[in-house]
Enzyme design. Structure first.
Site, PDB file in Angstrom:
ATOM      1  N   ASP B 339      -0.325  -6.190   5.003  1.00  0.00           N
ATOM      2  CA  ASP B 339       0.950  -5.856   4.370  1.00  0.00           C
ATOM      3  C   ASP B 339       0.734  -5.043   3.110  1.00  0.00           C
ATOM      4  OD1 ASP B 339       2.329  -7.540   6.214  1.00  0.00           O
ATOM      5  OD2 ASP B 339       1.637  -9.242   5.044  1.00  0.00           O
ATOM      6  N   SER B 364       1.925  -2.596  -1.941  1.00  0.00           N
ATOM      7  CA  SER B 364       2.218  -3.923  -1.417  1.00  0.00           C
ATOM      8  C   SER B 364       3.538  -3.819  -0.683  1.00  0.00           C
ATOM      9  CB  SER B 364       2.318  -4.931  -2.550  1.00  0.00           C
ATOM     10  OG  SER B 364       2.770  -6.154  -2.051  1.00  0.00           O
ATOM     11  N   ARG B 365       3.505  -4.065   0.635  1.00  0.00           N
ATOM     12  CA  ARG B 365       4.688  -3.762   1.427  1.00  0.00           C
ATOM     13  C   ARG B 365       5.742  -4.859   1.401  1.00  0.00           C
ATOM     14  NH1 ARG B 365       1.298  -0.066   4.505  1.00  0.00           N
ATOM     15  NH2 ARG B 365       0.142  -1.670   5.582  1.00  0.00           N
ATOM     16  N   VAL B 366       5.361  -6.091   1.099  1.00  0.00           N
ATOM     17  CA  VAL B 366       6.378  -7.145   1.095  1.00  0.00           C
ATOM     18  C   VAL B 366       6.459  -7.883  -0.234  1.00  0.00           C
ATOM     19  CG1 VAL B 366       6.281  -7.526   3.563  1.00  0.00           C
ATOM     20  CG2 VAL B 366       4.811  -8.863   2.070  1.00  0.00           C
TER      21      VAL B 366
END
Lengths: 183, 522
Positions: B339, B364-366
Site C-alpha cells: 500500500d 502511502s496509499r491508505v
C-alpha cells in the site's frame, strides 16, 4: 525393499501384464522377468551389451529368452515385449520390470505383501492371527514377509506398501521421550 | 520450565497413559535421492501438499512437490545423515509453527525453537504456516494510525494499522534503522512486534536483539531468525512463521506489527528451493509463482472488522535494491503489492539527510485516512512543498540568478529538510512532532542558520513543555489541533523567538547570513 519402479518402466510393464493376464500366463511371465532381472543384477556389463547399438536386436532377444528359459517353455507375451523394449532402446527398464509386474499382479489378485519386523520370531499361530487381522483391515489376502530385529525391544512393525503400522516398544519409547521433551 | 516434583510425576503419568493408546497407522515412503536441502521420496501415497514429513533423526521436511512417481520435500535442518533407502513418515499435520504470547521477548527459529539460550519455548497453540488471508467481508478500511516516531514518515507518509508499507533502498541507507525505530516507538501502544530476519548474519540478528533490549523494546518483540547459514528452505518459511505469529494476535483482537527483513533474500531463497525442486525458471530464474509468494504473504496483513474483533496486522516488508534500481523484478512486484513505499536514497544519506527518505518517490496509499487530525492539519501541504523544493533545488544548481520567490522556496525547503532530520533510536511522540512541524511550516526557522536548527528544535520543545505544558497535553489527549490551539501554539513559538533574540543578542550565533551570500548547502 523392492526396487523403485519408475514411470517409464510402469508403462511397459502395464502393457506386458495386460497381455499376460489375457492369456492367464502371469506366473510364467513373472518367473521369466525375474530370471532376466537377476542376470542383470549379477553382471553389470550385461546391460551395456543389451544397449550396444551394433548388436542386432534379434540376437539380444534370443539371448534374453535363453536366460529366462523361455526358449524351452515359451510364453506368448514375453518375446514381443523384449523385442519392443530393445527396439525402443529401453533395455534399462528390464531390471525393475519384475517388481513392477508383481505389483500389478498382486493388485489384480487382491493380494498385499506385509513386511513384518518383530522383536522375537512369531509362532505359526501368531502368524495366522496376524494374517487374519491384516486381511480384515485391508480386505485383501495377505502374504507375510517376516524379519526379526531385537532392537525393537518388543512388539512389531508392519509395512504394507505406503503404510506403516507402528506397534513396537521402541517406537513407543521414542514417542514418550518426545512427549516429555515438550515440558 | 521448572516444575515441582509432584507436577513432574503427574506429567509422567499423563504421558504414560497416552502411550496405552492404540497402535497407529502412518504413511511411509523411501528416500530415493537427497542433497542440497531437498529429498525426493518414493511412496508417501496419501501425503498432503505442504504436509510435515519426518525423516530419520527427527529431521522434519515439508512435502512441496507431489509428482507422479515421487514427492519432493524440503528439509528443515542438517540432512547429512539421511541416506538413500531411509524411511520417511507422514505426520498428518500441515506445516505449522508455534504461536502465542510466550514468544515475545524471545529469539526463535521459524519452527519455534529457541535461539537465545533462554530455554525451550512452550506455547499452548500451533498454527499452520500457510493460511488464506481474510476475505473482503472480514476486513475494514485502515483507520487507526501506527506511529513510527519518525517525523518525516508520520507527517508525510503516514502508516495505518493493517497497512503494508514497503521499506526500499540500497544497502546501507537505513532501512532496518527505520524498522527498529518503529518497533521502539510501539512501547505502551499495545502493538506487539515481530521482527523476521531472513538470510542475515547471525551477528546482525544478535545486534538487533541487543539494541531492542537496550531500549526496552524486546519485551513486546519476537525475533524470528533464519540466518545466512540456515538452509534455503528454512529461510523460505521464515516470513510465513512471523506472519502466523502476528496473525494469532490479530485474530484475537490484538494489534501486531511484523517486519520482514528482507524479502529480497527471501525471494532468492525461494528461487534456490524452486530450482532444486526442478520447477521451471522464469525471469531472472525466479519461479513463476514468485509474485504469488509475496502477495499471499502480505495479503495476510489486515485490519479486521469489528465483528471479527477489530484486530490488525501491519506489515513493513524490506527490499534491498541494487544501485537504486527500484524498477528491477522483485522491487516492482513488491511495490505493486504493498500500500505504498518508503524509498531511501543513498545520495540523501551521504548528504547527511537521515532518515534518507526520498519525498518524491515515497508514498502511502491508505495511511492518510489513519492520520490524526492534528498531523493532517500541520503537515497537509508538507509533502508537496518538499517534493517541489527538491525539484527547485536540482534546478538551482545551474541557475545563477534566482528570483525572490524561488529563493524563499529554497530557503524554507532547506529548513524543513533540516527540521525533519532525526537521530536513530529516538522516536518522537506524535504531539511533539506536531509542534516541531508547525514551527517549521510557520517560518520559525526562516532566519536561523541551518546547523543550529536541530539544537534549537530541542530547545523549543523544552521551552513549550515548561512554559505552556497545556499545549502538549492538550494535543496528546484530543489528538486534535483546533483553531484556538493553533493560535496558542503560534503565540508560544513567538515567545520562544523573542526569548531567543534576547538570549543571543549577538545574532550571528544562530542567524543566517544575508541571502546574497552563498545559500546553505544541504
Amino acid at each position: 525393499m523392492n526396487m523403485v519402479v519408475d514411470t517409464l518402466t510402469k508403462r511397459y510393464v502395464r502393457a506386458l501384464y495386460a497381455e499376460a493376464a489375457e492369456r492367464a500366463e502371469q506366473s510364467a511371465v513373472y518367473a521369466q522377468l525375474q530370471a532376466v532381472a537377476e542376470a542383470l543384477r549379477a553382471e553389470a556389463r550385461f546391460l551395456d551389451a543389451l544397449k550396444h547399438p551394433t548388436l542386432p536386436v534379434e540376437d539380444k532377444v534370443a539371448m534374453l529368452l535363453r536366460i529366462a528359459g523361455a526358449d524351452q517353455r515359451p510364453t506368448a507375451s514375453f518375446k514381443p515385449f523384449l523385442r519392443l523394449v530393445l527396439t525402443k532402446g529401453r533395455a534399462h527398464v528390464l531390471e525393475a520390470a519384475a517388481d513392477g509386474f508383481l505389483e500389478l499382479w498382486d493388485e489384480d489378485r487382491n493380494l498385499m505383501r506385509a513386511e513384518v519386523v518383530s522383536a522375537f520370531p512369531l509362532s505359526e499361530r501368531e502368524q495366522t492371527e496376524l494374517k487374519q487381522a491384516l486381511a480384515s483391515l485391508t480386505n485383501c489376502s495377505i502374504e507375510l514377509d517376516l524379519t526379526v530385529d531385537p532392537s525393537l525391544v518388543g512388539g512389531m512393525t508392519v509395512r504394507m506398501g505406503d503404510r506403516l503400522i507402528e506397534g513396537s516398544v521402541r517406537g513407543k519409547l521414542k514417542k514418550l521421550s518426545e512427549g516429555l521433551q515438550r515440558y | 520450565m521448572q516444575g515441582r516434583p509432584d507436577e513432574v510425576s503427574a506429567i509422567l503419568r499423563d504421558e504414560l497413559q497416552r502411550l496405552e493408546s492404540q497402535v497407529e497407522m502412518v504413511g511411509v515412503g523411501t528416500v530415493i535421492e537427497v542433497g542440497d536441502g531437498i529429498a525426493r521420496v518414493y511412496g508417501l501415497a496419501d501425503v498432503m501438499a505442504a504436509e510435515l514429513v519426518e525423516f530419520p533423526g527427527e529431521l522434519m521436511g515439508i512435502a512441496l512437490n507431489l509428482e507422479e512417481d515421487n514427492v519432493g520435500c524440503i528439509l528443515m535442518g542438517p540432512y547429512e545423515h539421511v541416506k538413500e533407502g531411509d524411511q520417511v513418515q507422514t505426520t498428518g499435520r500441515i506445516a505449522e509453527t508455534r504461536v502465542g504470547e510466550e514468544l515475545f521477548g524471545r529469539v526463535v527459529s521459524p519452527l519455534g525453537e529457541p535461539l537465545d539460550g533462554k530455554g525451550v519455548v512452550v506455547t499452548k497453540y500451533t498454527r499452520p504456516l500457510e493460511v488464506k488471508a481474510p476475505g473482503v467481508v472480514k476486513r475494514q478500511p485502515v483507520s487507526e494510525p501506527l506511529h513510527t516516531g519518525i517525523k518525516a514518515i508520520d507527517s508525510m507518509i503516514p502508516i495505518g494499522r493493517g497497512q503494508r508499507e514497503l521499506l526500499i533502498g540500497d544497502r546501507q541507507t537505513g532501512k532496518t534503522a527505520i524498522a527498529i525505530d518503529t518497533i521502539i516507538n510501539q512501547r505502551d501502544t499495545g502493538v506487539k512486534c515481530i521482527y523476521v530476519a531472513i538470510g542475515q548474519k547471525s551477528s546482525s540478528v544478535r545486534r538487533t536483539a541487543a539494541i531492542l533490549e537496550e531500549h526496552g523494546a524486546m519485551e513486546y518483540t519476537c525475533i524470528v531468525a533464519a540466518t545466512a547459514s540456515d538452509p534455503a528452505a528454512v529461510q523460505y518459511i521464515a516470513p510465513y512463521a512471523g506472519c502466523t505469529i502476528g496473525e494469532y494476535l490479530r485474530d484475537n483482537g490484538g494489534h501486531a506489527l511484523v517486519i520482514y527483513d528482507d524479502l529480497t533474500r527471501h525471494a532468492k531463497a525461494y528461487r534456490e528451493v524452486s530450482l532444486l525442486l526442478r520447477r521451471p525458471p522464469g525471469r531472472e530464474a525466479y519461479p513463476g509463482d514468485i509474485f504469488n509468494l509475496h502477495s499471499r504473504l502480505l495479503e495476510r496483513a489486515a485490519k479486521l472488522s469489528e465483528a471479527e474483533g477489530g484486530g490488525s496486522l501491519t506489515a513493513l516488508p524490506v527490499i534491498q535494491t541494487e544501485e537504486g534500481d527500484y524498477a528491477a523484478y522483485i522491487p516492482t512486484n513488491l511495490i505493486s503489492i504493498t500500500d505504498g513505499q518508503i524509498y531511501l536514497e543513498p545520495e540523501l544519506f551521504y548528504a547527511g539527510v537521515r532518515p534518507a527518505i526520498s519525498v518524491g518517490l515515497s508514498v502511502s496509499r491508505v495511511g492518510g485516512n489513519a492520520q490524526t487530525q492534528m498531523m493532517r492539519r500541520v503537515a497537509g501541504r508538507l509533502k508537496l512543498d518538499l517534493a517541489s523544493y527538491r525539484e527547485y533545488r536540482a534546478f538551482s544548481q545551474f541557475a545563477s540568478d534566482l528570483d525572490e520567490e524561488t529563493r524563499n522556496i529554497l530557503k524554507r525547503g532547506d529548513r524543513m529538510t533540516e527540521a525533519l532530520k532525526q537521530d536513530q533510536y529516538v522516536p518522537m511522540a506524535i504531539a511533539e512532532q506536531v509542534i516541531v512541524i508547525f514551527a517549521g511550516t510557520h517560518g520559525c526557522w526562516d532566519d536561523v542558520k541551518l546547523e543550529a536548527i536541530t539544537a534549537l528544535e530541542a530547545e523549543l520543545l523544552t521551552f513549550i513543555r515548561e512554559r505552556y505544558p497545556e499545549i502538549e497535553s492538550g494535543l496528546r489527549q484530543t489528538q486534535q489541533l483546533s483553531d484556538e490551539m493553533a493560535e496558542r501554539l503560534d503565540k508560544a513559538i513567538e515567545d520562544f523567538r523573542t526569548k531567543l533574540d534576547e538570549q543571543y543578542l549577538e545574532k550571528e550565533q544562530y542567524a543566517e547570513r544575508p541571502t546574497s551570500e552563498i545559500e546553505g548547502v544541504e
